[in-house]
Design a protein around this motif. Structure first.
Motif, PDB file in Angstrom:
ATOM      1  N   THR A 187       0.701  -0.826   0.294  1.00  0.00           N
ATOM      2  CA  THR A 187      -0.139  -0.342   0.380  1.00  0.00           C
ATOM      3  C   THR A 187       0.921   1.374  -0.193  1.00  0.00           C
ATOM      4  OG1 THR A 187      -0.667  -0.299   2.518  1.00  0.00           O
ATOM      5  CG2 THR A 187      -2.182  -1.192   0.945  1.00  0.00           C
ATOM      6  N   TYR A 188       2.134   1.334  -0.714  1.00  0.00           N
ATOM      7  CA  TYR A 188       2.618   2.606  -0.694  1.00  0.00           C
ATOM      8  C   TYR A 188       2.531   2.808  -2.320  1.00  0.00           C
ATOM      9  CZ  TYR A 188       6.825  -0.979  -1.600  1.00  0.00           C
ATOM     10  OH  TYR A 188       7.339  -1.702  -2.913  1.00  0.00           O
ATOM     11  N   ILE A 189       3.483   4.074  -2.149  1.00  0.00           N
ATOM     12  CA  ILE A 189       3.413   4.471  -3.289  1.00  0.00           C
ATOM     13  C   ILE A 189       5.147   5.275  -4.591  1.00  0.00           C
ATOM     14  CG2 ILE A 189       2.277   6.920  -4.180  1.00  0.00           C
ATOM     15  CD1 ILE A 189       0.967   6.883  -2.325  1.00  0.00           C
ATOM     16  N   ILE A 190       4.726   4.774  -4.783  1.00  0.00           N
ATOM     17  CA  ILE A 190       6.912   4.956  -5.860  1.00  0.00           C
ATOM     18  C   ILE A 190       5.740   6.488  -6.674  1.00  0.00           C
ATOM     19  CG2 ILE A 190       8.384   4.458  -7.100  1.00  0.00           C
ATOM     20  CD1 ILE A 190       8.423   3.272  -4.875  1.00  0.00           C
ATOM     21  N   ARG A 191       7.018   7.715  -6.697  1.00  0.00           N
ATOM     22  CA  ARG A 191       6.838   8.670  -7.353  1.00  0.00           C
ATOM     23  C   ARG A 191       7.728   8.650  -8.646  1.00  0.00           C
ATOM     24  NH1 ARG A 191       6.229  14.149  -4.511  1.00  0.00           N
ATOM     25  NH2 ARG A 191       8.408  13.913  -3.993  1.00  0.00           N
ATOM     26  N   GLU A 192       7.453   9.348  -9.446  1.00  0.00           N
ATOM     27  CA  GLU A 192       8.216   9.422 -11.105  1.00  0.00           C
ATOM     28  C   GLU A 192       8.143  10.841 -10.503  1.00  0.00           C
ATOM     29  OE1 GLU A 192       9.262   6.644 -14.113  1.00  0.00           O
ATOM     30  OE2 GLU A 192       7.129   6.160 -14.164  1.00  0.00           O
ATOM     31  N   GLU A 193       9.037  11.878 -11.013  1.00  0.00           N
ATOM     32  CA  GLU A 193       8.681  13.345 -10.910  1.00  0.00           C
ATOM     33  C   GLU A 193       9.560  13.796 -12.883  1.00  0.00           C
ATOM     34  OE1 GLU A 193      10.624  17.489  -9.046  1.00  0.00           O
ATOM     35  OE2 GLU A 193      10.370  14.728  -8.077  1.00  0.00           O
ATOM     36  N   MET A 194       8.640  13.726 -13.212  1.00  0.00           N
ATOM     37  CA  MET A 194       8.860  13.643 -14.722  1.00  0.00           C
ATOM     38  C   MET A 194       8.721  15.537 -14.928  1.00  0.00           C
ATOM     39  SD  MET A 194       6.556  10.735 -16.250  1.00  0.00           S
ATOM     40  CE  MET A 194       6.669   9.238 -15.588  1.00  0.00           C
ATOM     41  N   SER A 239       4.494  12.354 -11.740  1.00  0.00           N
ATOM     42  CA  SER A 239       4.581  14.088 -11.511  1.00  0.00           C
ATOM     43  C   SER A 239       4.688  14.760 -12.535  1.00  0.00           C
ATOM     44  CB  SER A 239       4.952  13.868  -9.682  1.00  0.00           C
ATOM     45  OG  SER A 239       4.603  15.236  -9.682  1.00  0.00           O
ATOM     46  N   ILE A 240       3.791  14.978 -12.974  1.00  0.00           N
ATOM     47  CA  ILE A 240       4.042  15.602 -14.757  1.00  0.00           C
ATOM     48  C   ILE A 240       4.520  17.090 -14.535  1.00  0.00           C
ATOM     49  CG2 ILE A 240       3.636  15.994 -16.950  1.00  0.00           C
ATOM     50  CD1 ILE A 240       1.926  13.616 -16.911  1.00  0.00           C
ATOM     51  N   CYS A 241       5.632  17.609 -14.290  1.00  0.00           N
ATOM     52  CA  CYS A 241       5.958  18.928 -13.852  1.00  0.00           C
ATOM     53  C   CYS A 241       6.110  20.207 -15.255  1.00  0.00           C
ATOM     54  CB  CYS A 241       6.986  19.570 -12.650  1.00  0.00           C
ATOM     55  SG  CYS A 241       6.446  17.832 -11.462  1.00  0.00           S
ATOM     56  N   GLU A 242       5.565  21.481 -15.157  1.00  0.00           N
ATOM     57  CA  GLU A 242       6.639  22.154 -16.168  1.00  0.00           C
ATOM     58  C   GLU A 242       7.556  22.168 -15.409  1.00  0.00           C
ATOM     59  OE1 GLU A 242       4.721  23.125 -19.429  1.00  0.00           O
ATOM     60  OE2 GLU A 242       2.833  22.361 -17.841  1.00  0.00           O
ATOM     61  N   LYS A 243       8.351  22.943 -16.828  1.00  0.00           N
ATOM     62  CA  LYS A 243       9.722  24.345 -16.410  1.00  0.00           C
ATOM     63  C   LYS A 243       9.577  24.673 -16.016  1.00  0.00           C
ATOM     64  CE  LYS A 243      12.694  22.154 -20.751  1.00  0.00           C
ATOM     65  NZ  LYS A 243      13.155  22.679 -21.357  1.00  0.00           N
ATOM     66  N   GLU A 244      10.647  25.225 -14.734  1.00  0.00           N
ATOM     67  CA  GLU A 244      10.291  26.211 -13.280  1.00  0.00           C
ATOM     68  C   GLU A 244      11.299  27.098 -13.652  1.00  0.00           C
ATOM     69  OE1 GLU A 244      12.307  24.377 -10.403  1.00  0.00           O
ATOM     70  OE2 GLU A 244      10.611  23.007  -9.646  1.00  0.00           O
ATOM     71  N   LYS A 250       5.362  22.643  -6.414  1.00  0.00           N
ATOM     72  CA  LYS A 250       5.229  22.481  -8.060  1.00  0.00           C
ATOM     73  C   LYS A 250       3.806  22.972  -8.628  1.00  0.00           C
ATOM     74  CE  LYS A 250       9.314  20.927  -7.632  1.00  0.00           C
ATOM     75  NZ  LYS A 250      10.526  19.433  -7.729  1.00  0.00           N
ATOM     76  N   ASN A 251       4.274  23.221 -10.337  1.00  0.00           N
ATOM     77  CA  ASN A 251       3.502  23.192 -10.608  1.00  0.00           C
ATOM     78  C   ASN A 251       3.159  21.820 -11.592  1.00  0.00           C
ATOM     79  OD1 ASN A 251       1.140  23.925 -12.543  1.00  0.00           O
ATOM     80  ND2 ASN A 251       1.971  24.897 -14.274  1.00  0.00           N
ATOM     81  N   CYS A 252       2.396  21.015 -10.761  1.00  0.00           N
ATOM     82  CA  CYS A 252       3.056  19.610 -11.615  1.00  0.00           C
ATOM     83  C   CYS A 252       1.157  18.884 -11.769  1.00  0.00           C
ATOM     84  CB  CYS A 252       2.988  18.919 -10.326  1.00  0.00           C
ATOM     85  SG  CYS A 252       5.519  19.814 -10.135  1.00  0.00           S
TER      86      CYS A 252
END
Length: 258
Positions: A186-193, A253-258, A236-238
């Motif tokens: 029941t845990y979560i793995i996050r991919e930050e993109m 987690s899909i984020c725009e460029k900072e 973040k803006n994600c």
């Protein structure tokens, strides 16, 4: 032993000597000479009975186990299908605030074993935790496509084979979950993109991704990090898309460029 001698047969020629007369001897055993052999009446010992009982128990257990395995195999084969509806309960933690949330994730999964493709639909979550999306994991093209339904945009990134189960393995996992023989962790793995550039031509990305993203704004993603979510997330803006593609929940987690 009693010996009985019979005289020579009547009419025998007289010139034969008396000592040379034919005699027929019959031997009759005396009563004391007769030996009686008793029939076999050996009684089975306790150890023999125990060995036979153990052998029967082992044989019966083997037969029962074989019947159970055969039933499960044919039952699974006869009910085999490529569409699954999953409901998963998982936990999210915030160590800094000592909070824990129990969330629910629902999704529909279609597995194309012949095409080596996984098609996942995540409806609008009942609780905060991600956007509704259509997801494709194409192992032939080695690509993953996310269609964010709220933004009506497509995002393409290289398939992460370390955390995304291949179609056959995912099929086995979902089949076990459906039969109730396995429950995912029941845990979560996050991919930050991070969004890098727009893709103009989606026809080169394979038929499945082309069908999903044709006519939509499509962007390429770059993977920044993969981590287990245990701390409070940065603001973040994600946009976040969560789905089950392993024994744990994966968050893109899909984020725009900072």
């Amino acid at each position: 032993m009693v010996k009985i001698s019979l005289p020579a047969t009547l009419g025998q020629k007289p010139e034969k000597a008396e000592g040379e007369a034919d005699k027929t001897e019959v031997l009759i055993p005396a009563a004391d000479d007769v030996q009686v052999v008793p029939a076999g009446t050996r009684t089975p010992t306790l150890s023999c009975i125990l060995c036979v009982t153990i052998a029967l128990v082992i044989l019966l257990s083997t037969v029962v186990l074989g019947i159970i395995c055969t039933y499960k195999y044919y039952h699974l084969a006869q009910t085999r299908r490529d569409l699954f509806t999953c409901t998963i309960l998982y936990d999210e933690y915030d160590i800094s605030e000592h909070n824990r949330w129990r969330l629910q994730l629902e999704e529909d999964v279609e597995i194309r074993l012949d095409d080596d493709v996984e098609l996942i639909n995540v409806p609008v979550p009942e609780f905060e935790g991600g956007d509704a999306a259509n997801i494709i994991h194409d192992f032939n093209q080695s690509l993953t496509a996310y269609h964010d339904l709220a933004l009506d945009r497509c995002y393409i990134i290289e398939l992460n084979r370390t955390i995304i189960l291949p179609p056959h393995n995912l099929w086995e996992l979902l089949a076990k979950m459906e039969l109730g023989t396995y429950l995912p962790q029941t845990y979560i793995i996050r991919e930050e993109m991070e969004v890098t550039e727009q893709i103009v031509n989606v026809h080169q990305l394979g038929s499945f991704i082309r069908h999903l993203c044709s006519g939509k704004k499509t962007y390429k993603l770059k993977r920044k990090s993969v981590q287990r979510i245990i701390d409070k997330r940065d603001v973040k803006n994600c946009h976040r898309i969560r789905h089950l593609a392993n024994i744990f929940v994966v968050e893109a987690s899909i984020c725009e460029k900072e």
